[in-house]
Write a protein that holds these residues in place. Sequence first.
Motif, PDB file in Angstrom:
ATOM      1  N   GLN A  87       0.835  -1.200   0.000  1.00 23.13           N
ATOM      2  CA  GLN A  87       0.000   0.000   0.000  1.00 23.13           C
ATOM      3  C   GLN A  87       0.877   1.261   0.000  1.00 23.13           C
ATOM      4  N   ASP A  88       1.902   1.229   0.811  1.00 23.06           N
ATOM      5  CA  ASP A  88       2.790   2.390   0.898  1.00 23.06           C
ATOM      6  C   ASP A  88       3.495   2.637  -0.428  1.00 23.06           C
ATOM      7  N   TRP A  89       3.798   1.561  -1.160  1.00 27.77           N
ATOM      8  CA  TRP A  89       4.483   1.698  -2.445  1.00 27.77           C
ATOM      9  C   TRP A  89       3.517   2.119  -3.543  1.00 27.77           C
ATOM     10  N   ARG A  90       2.308   1.538  -3.538  1.00 25.90           N
ATOM     11  CA  ARG A  90       1.339   1.819  -4.586  1.00 25.90           C
ATOM     12  C   ARG A  90       0.692   3.189  -4.436  1.00 25.90           C
ATOM     13  N   SER A  91       0.451   3.593  -3.199  1.00 29.50           N
ATOM     14  CA  SER A  91      -0.253   4.846  -2.942  1.00 29.50           C
ATOM     15  C   SER A  91       0.402   5.546  -1.760  1.00 29.50           C
ATOM     16  N   HIS A 112      -5.443  13.835  -1.182  1.00 26.72           N
ATOM     17  CA  HIS A 112      -6.135  13.115  -2.250  1.00 26.72           C
ATOM     18  C   HIS A 112      -5.093  12.476  -3.162  1.00 26.72           C
ATOM     19  N   VAL A 113      -5.205  11.159  -3.340  1.00 22.80           N
ATOM     20  CA  VAL A 113      -4.257  10.426  -4.177  1.00 22.80           C
ATOM     21  C   VAL A 113      -5.041   9.739  -5.292  1.00 22.80           C
ATOM     22  N   GLU A 114      -4.643   9.977  -6.529  1.00 20.91           N
ATOM     23  CA  GLU A 114      -5.265   9.315  -7.674  1.00 20.91           C
ATOM     24  C   GLU A 114      -4.324   8.213  -8.167  1.00 20.91           C
ATOM     25  N   VAL A 115      -4.853   6.983  -8.243  1.00 20.57           N
ATOM     26  CA  VAL A 115      -4.046   5.837  -8.659  1.00 20.57           C
ATOM     27  C   VAL A 115      -4.743   5.143  -9.828  1.00 20.57           C
ATOM     28  N   GLU A 116      -4.019   4.206 -10.439  1.00 20.07           N
ATOM     29  CA  GLU A 116      -4.528   3.587 -11.657  1.00 20.07           C
ATOM     30  C   GLU A 116      -5.493   2.439 -11.402  1.00 20.07           C
ATOM     31  N   ARG A 117      -5.416   1.822 -10.244  1.00 19.35           N
ATOM     32  CA  ARG A 117      -6.267   0.661  -9.969  1.00 19.35           C
ATOM     33  C   ARG A 117      -6.465   0.510  -8.459  1.00 19.35           C
ATOM     34  N   VAL A 118      -7.248  -0.492  -8.092  1.00 22.65           N
ATOM     35  CA  VAL A 118      -7.560  -0.762  -6.681  1.00 22.65           C
ATOM     36  C   VAL A 118      -6.276  -0.898  -5.872  1.00 22.65           C
ATOM     37  N   PHE A 131      -9.729   5.848  -8.000  1.00 24.40           N
ATOM     38  CA  PHE A 131      -9.209   4.947  -9.027  1.00 24.40           C
ATOM     39  C   PHE A 131     -10.377   4.408  -9.847  1.00 24.40           C
ATOM     40  N   PRO A 132     -10.118   4.002 -11.097  1.00 25.59           N
ATOM     41  CA  PRO A 132     -11.164   3.360 -11.905  1.00 25.59           C
ATOM     42  C   PRO A 132     -11.236   1.871 -11.592  1.00 25.59           C
ATOM     43  N   HIS A 133     -12.425   1.298 -11.738  1.00 26.67           N
ATOM     44  CA  HIS A 133     -12.591  -0.134 -11.508  1.00 26.67           C
ATOM     45  C   HIS A 133     -13.881  -0.583 -12.186  1.00 26.67           C
ATOM     46  N   GLN A 134     -13.759  -1.555 -13.099  1.00 29.39           N
ATOM     47  CA  GLN A 134     -14.904  -2.116 -13.807  1.00 29.39           C
ATOM     48  C   GLN A 134     -15.764  -1.036 -14.481  1.00 29.39           C
ATOM     49  N   GLY A 135     -15.090  -0.071 -15.075  1.00 35.89           N
ATOM     50  CA  GLY A 135     -15.795   0.964 -15.813  1.00 35.89           C
ATOM     51  C   GLY A 135     -16.466   2.016 -14.952  1.00 35.89           C
ATOM     52  N   ARG A 136     -16.207   2.006 -13.656  1.00 33.53           N
ATOM     53  CA  ARG A 136     -16.767   2.993 -12.747  1.00 33.53           C
ATOM     54  C   ARG A 136     -15.650   3.755 -12.053  1.00 33.53           C
ATOM     55  N   ALA A 137     -16.001   4.917 -11.509  1.00 29.90           N
ATOM     56  CA  ALA A 137     -15.031   5.724 -10.758  1.00 29.90           C
ATOM     57  C   ALA A 137     -15.241   5.470  -9.267  1.00 29.90           C
ATOM     58  N   ALA A 173     -13.226   2.723   6.726  1.00 31.40           N
ATOM     59  CA  ALA A 173     -13.241   3.429   5.440  1.00 31.40           C
ATOM     60  C   ALA A 173     -14.649   3.478   4.859  1.00 31.40           C
ATOM     61  N   LEU A 174     -14.810   4.416   3.929  1.00 28.06           N
ATOM     62  CA  LEU A 174     -16.036   4.571   3.155  1.00 28.06           C
ATOM     63  C   LEU A 174     -15.650   4.530   1.680  1.00 28.06           C
ATOM     64  N   ALA A 175     -16.279   3.653   0.904  1.00 33.29           N
ATOM     65  CA  ALA A 175     -16.028   3.560  -0.531  1.00 33.29           C
ATOM     66  C   ALA A 175     -17.269   4.026  -1.282  1.00 33.29           C
ATOM     67  N   VAL A 176     -17.065   4.930  -2.251  1.00 35.80           N
ATOM     68  CA  VAL A 176     -18.156   5.478  -3.060  1.00 35.80           C
ATOM     69  C   VAL A 176     -17.830   5.223  -4.521  1.00 35.80           C
ATOM     70  N   TRP A 177     -18.816   4.780  -5.319  1.00 37.25           N
ATOM     71  CA  TRP A 177     -18.574   4.619  -6.743  1.00 37.25           C
ATOM     72  C   TRP A 177     -19.616   5.401  -7.533  1.00 37.25           C
ATOM     73  N   SER A 178     -19.175   5.893  -8.709  1.00 31.58           N
ATOM     74  CA  SER A 178     -20.011   6.811  -9.476  1.00 31.58           C
ATOM     75  C   SER A 178     -19.682   6.700 -10.960  1.00 31.58           C
ATOM     76  N   LEU A 179     -20.496   7.383 -11.780  1.00 29.05           N
ATOM     77  CA  LEU A 179     -20.261   7.388 -13.220  1.00 29.05           C
ATOM     78  C   LEU A 179     -19.058   8.247 -13.584  1.00 29.05           C
ATOM     79  N   ARG A 180     -18.878   9.350 -12.885  1.00 26.82           N
ATOM     80  CA  ARG A 180     -17.780  10.275 -13.160  1.00 26.82           C
ATOM     81  C   ARG A 180     -16.896  10.399 -11.932  1.00 26.82           C
ATOM     82  N   PRO A 181     -15.596  10.555 -12.116  1.00 22.30           N
ATOM     83  CA  PRO A 181     -14.652  10.560 -10.987  1.00 22.30           C
ATOM     84  C   PRO A 181     -14.754  11.825 -10.141  1.00 22.30           C
TER      85      PRO A 181
END
Length: 810
Positions: A586-590, A763-769, A603-609, A649-657
């Motif tokens: 985790q420390d290395w990825r984010s 706020h950290v933006e990463v490429e995947r989960v 991050f994006p995941h399965q076509g969602r933000a 933690a709280l995870a939220v997913w949406s159409l737009r990031p």
Amino acid sequence: MPALPPEIAEWFASRGWRVRRHQAEMLDVADAGGHALLVADTGAGKTLAGFLPTLAAFCPSRLGGAGAPEGLHTLYISPLKALAHDVQRNLLAPIAEMGLDLRVETRSGDTPSERKARQRARPPHVLLTTPESLSLLLSYPEAPEIFSGLKRVVIDEIHAFATGKRGDLLALALARLQALAPGLQRVGLSATVAHEDGFRSWLAPWGEVDTVALVEGETGAPPQVEIMVPAGERVPWGGHAAAWAVPQLMDLIRANRVTLVFTNTRFLAEYIFQLLWDANEETLPIGIHHGSLSVEARRKVESAMARGALRALVCTASLDLGVDWGDIDLVVQMGAPKGSSRLLQRIGRANHRLDQPSRAVLVPGNRFEFLEAMAACDAVNEGQRDGEDFRPGGLDVLAQHVMACACSGPFHEEALLAEIRSCWPYAWVDATVLARVLDFVATGGYALRAYDRFRRIVRTRDGQWRLAHPEQAARHRLNAGIIVDSEMLDVRFRNGRSLGKVEEFFGAQLSPGDTFRFAGLDLEVEGVRDLDLIVRAAKKAGRIPSYGGLRMPLTTHLSTRVQAMLADRSGWARFPDDVREWLEMQDWRSRLPHPGELLVESFPHQGRAYSVFYTFEGWNANQSLGMLITRRMEELGLGPLGFVANDYALAVWSLRPIADPAPLLSPDILAHEFVEWVQGSHLLRRAFREVAVISGLVERQHPGKRKSGRQVTFSTDLIYDVLCRHEPDHVLIEAAWADARTRMTDLGRLADLLERAGAQLVHVEVERVTPLAVPVLVMIGRESVPDGAADDELVLEAESLGGLAMRPDC
């Protein structure tokens, strides 16, 4: 100071015991006429210390040849019925061995009505009861006579209810008792008080905190606490049941004489019991105990434990307060403890002796829970405790107390106000507030005063308040109480034998022929008769009843410790390899959330933000935050699709990031979206239902009949709508809002979180989960997606850049 009576000194000597310092101090404080708060480790003899002055008062050497006094001398208040019965068992032996003429009885909702009537006519010397039963006893006209000679009130496990509504009710009862018996001494006992001064203030008559002596117990042997990890495997990513541990748990049960297995919910108690029984090849005697089982079932288990007839007992908080079974040599906590004080309390059930260490094993359900377990162990080893904050007393509880006072006899408003203000939770009440409460009890309020059924008290010509009709007393006693569970169905066999209760919502989903497992039995539904669920024995296992209610919140103290552990890389060496690798990746990825900051990953995941907010503020706060954030996301056009929360933690997913989370977390969300959301959701209606029941506005019970949950909800919803339209400042609307702001939404923690976000939002933006996001994301669709399918994909995605060999053990 008077010496220890010889009868007591000889009894201690005959046992090979010594009188401990804090026990002698409690006797000294009582002889001096003061109040006392005793804080001592489990096994230190707190209960005996609390009762020592009572035993001394009945010793022949102190009576000087006179006979034992008649009437009620000491009240013992406990949060649990089981604890009162346990204390009675443990008191009777020393009383008999010292030859004291001292009668001890219990009084609770389980006590037969004929015994309750006898206790009012001829009270025992010592009465063991609960706050609710005490309040009901005070509602009888005989109350002044019963309590006028009362000398002592001993409140055991004071931390368990002083900060909640049961504490409000008890504080009002103490104020009434002090008025009836001015020389009354108050005593509080606890092993896990975090802030002694706050509890001294609560215990004392208002403004007299200096009259409460703080007595600290002798230090006992430090507990021995271990954390179980999967043998040869990895700590799971998600889940809370820790079902993976059952084989290892059975090994512990086999290796020990008696093991007490704690779970945090009734559902988990039934679930773990079922798994243990399925793995119990030797058919070792294992029992189950929780608050929804019938009185007979609970008493049978308690008796078996007292006889040493069980090898293990799976239980909930129904047994974590003070019950003294000395033969328990191991305590197991399934899942995270959620607080160091709660853990310390449960650990103390093992080797209930001050000079012997209590042994405990913590079984985390997932990787975050492993960190929480480590934090709790560190806190216990350092002797640090946590607890809930005090808050002003509830107006619904005050209304119930006013009605109890009227049932006892007419009263003057001014005298009642002085009495109410003498207790800490209601010191803020003034004449205007009391007048509003009295008007509510008398008429139901402006919008309801046209309905006769809401008229419960009236004002006489001489200015006193009295019952509007004598039958109101019986109605009050039938419905009074503080604990408002979801409406329940009695689970019964056709012959009438009761097994306990399940929630009406669960029962409504069952049809004849359906099976479920309850009280350790496989049951088949025959049908529903009134509010009874009729069952018979089944040959196959079925689903396990689920129960509503709030989850145990992660304490702020443990939350802070977990965040500090994440930031302390030097301490990771004591973690299992897979947990350490998880954090390193985790420390290395984010990055890892640092103490005091709010980390948000997108991050994006399965076509969602997706965005994950690492709040560490507990499930209740995170659930509320998710509802508020998604509303604001909708207004900003982000197209929110859903959210899921755990304690961390709280995870939220949406159409737009989410490009910038700061606008979603501005403090004004509590002033705008919070109010709008609460008014438009079920939250305030549910809060109103509870305060309407507690205050007595809506009655659940009628002679010979009980309302169903649907009937109660229908009644409260109708009244709620009327009040919102015609009297939005009604006292119960105010009380419901107070509940919504505190207990039901953890608003204080939310406010602190939003303030922190404004100052230290990262706020950290990463490429995947990311690895840290997996434990919360695996909860998505848990009820509809087969375990493992979605989890494998998430873990593979989290690993894809690191090459770690991690298994999704969920």
